[in-house]
Design a protein around this motif. Structure first.
Motif, PDB file in Angstrom:
ATOM      1  N   ASP A 258      13.212  11.852  -1.402  1.00 27.87           N
ATOM      2  CA  ASP A 258      14.406  11.241  -1.981  1.00 27.87           C
ATOM      3  C   ASP A 258      14.423   9.720  -1.834  1.00 27.87           C
ATOM      4  N   ASN A 259      13.601   9.192  -0.962  1.00 25.00           N
ATOM      5  CA  ASN A 259      13.533   7.754  -0.749  1.00 25.00           C
ATOM      6  C   ASN A 259      12.595   7.158  -1.797  1.00 25.00           C
ATOM      7  N   ALA A 260      13.049   6.160  -2.530  1.00 25.08           N
ATOM      8  CA  ALA A 260      12.271   5.598  -3.644  1.00 25.08           C
ATOM      9  C   ALA A 260      10.922   5.044  -3.189  1.00 25.08           C
ATOM     10  N   VAL A 261      10.893   4.369  -2.070  1.00 23.05           N
ATOM     11  CA  VAL A 261       9.647   3.752  -1.607  1.00 23.05           C
ATOM     12  C   VAL A 261       8.658   4.815  -1.127  1.00 23.05           C
ATOM     13  N   THR A 262       9.109   5.722  -0.270  1.00 25.92           N
ATOM     14  CA  THR A 262       8.182   6.736   0.245  1.00 25.92           C
ATOM     15  C   THR A 262       7.763   7.712  -0.852  1.00 25.92           C
ATOM     16  N   ALA A 263       8.649   8.017  -1.770  1.00 25.16           N
ATOM     17  CA  ALA A 263       8.296   8.928  -2.866  1.00 25.16           C
ATOM     18  C   ALA A 263       7.193   8.317  -3.726  1.00 25.16           C
ATOM     19  N   LYS A 264       7.300   7.023  -3.992  1.00 30.80           N
ATOM     20  CA  LYS A 264       6.269   6.340  -4.784  1.00 30.80           C
ATOM     21  C   LYS A 264       4.940   6.318  -4.030  1.00 30.80           C
ATOM     22  N   ALA A 265       4.981   6.005  -2.750  1.00 31.96           N
ATOM     23  CA  ALA A 265       3.756   5.994  -1.948  1.00 31.96           C
ATOM     24  C   ALA A 265       3.138   7.385  -1.897  1.00 31.96           C
TER      25      ALA A 265
END
Length: 156
Positions: free
Chosen positions: A9-16
């Protein structure tokens, strides 16, 4: 128990994670045997204390036909008679590649040479990549305290 952070759900961790998962797909499609891949994932996860990954990969391995005897003996593979010489070489490389900080010289020449006796260059490339990748996943999950026990095969 809840994780400290929802990685998806976290934009940064989801992208990574999307990029890391893509790397995993390349390894899954490699010539490294699928059963060896699961053994490596389980052993590194045991060493790193990543309950979520141990749960996930033991269930995936069992679902793919791995025996309970082999799954129970991964942590003590040196004393177990159920692993091939190639699997033993992969497990040794996994342990040394996971415990880099514990050994002054990192992965020994002997461990590398033993793995190279059993795996060709593409398989070695997949094995090295897999060891690095599972350690990355373990660190995500250990840092956020991702709970274990509820994983279902094929969930991701």
């Amino acid at each position: 128990m809840d994780a400290r952070l929802n990685l998806l759900d976290n934009a940064v961790t989801a992208k990574a994670l999307r990029h890391i998962i893509s790397a995993g797909k390349a390894i899954e499609g490699s010539p490294l045997p699928a059963s060896t891949q699961e053994l490596v994932k389980i052993r590194a996860s045991q060493i790193n204390g990543c309950g979520f990954c141990v749960d996930m990969h033991t269930k995936e391995a069992a679902h793919a036909g791995e025996t309970s005897t082999r799954l129970h003996l991964i942590a003590v593979w040196r004393e177990a008679t159920v692993f091939t010489d190639a699997e033993r070489a992969a497990l040794e490389l996994t342990e040394q590649g996971t415990r880099i900080a514990d050994a002054a010289g990192g992965v020994t020449d002997a461990a590398w040479a033993n793995a190279a006796k059993h795996y060709d260059e593409d398989q070695l490339g997949a094995l090295v990549s897999l060891i690095a990748l599972i350690n990355t996943f373990n660190r995500f999950n250990v840092i956020i305290q991702q709970p274990a026990g509820d994983y279902r095969p094929g969930q991701f």
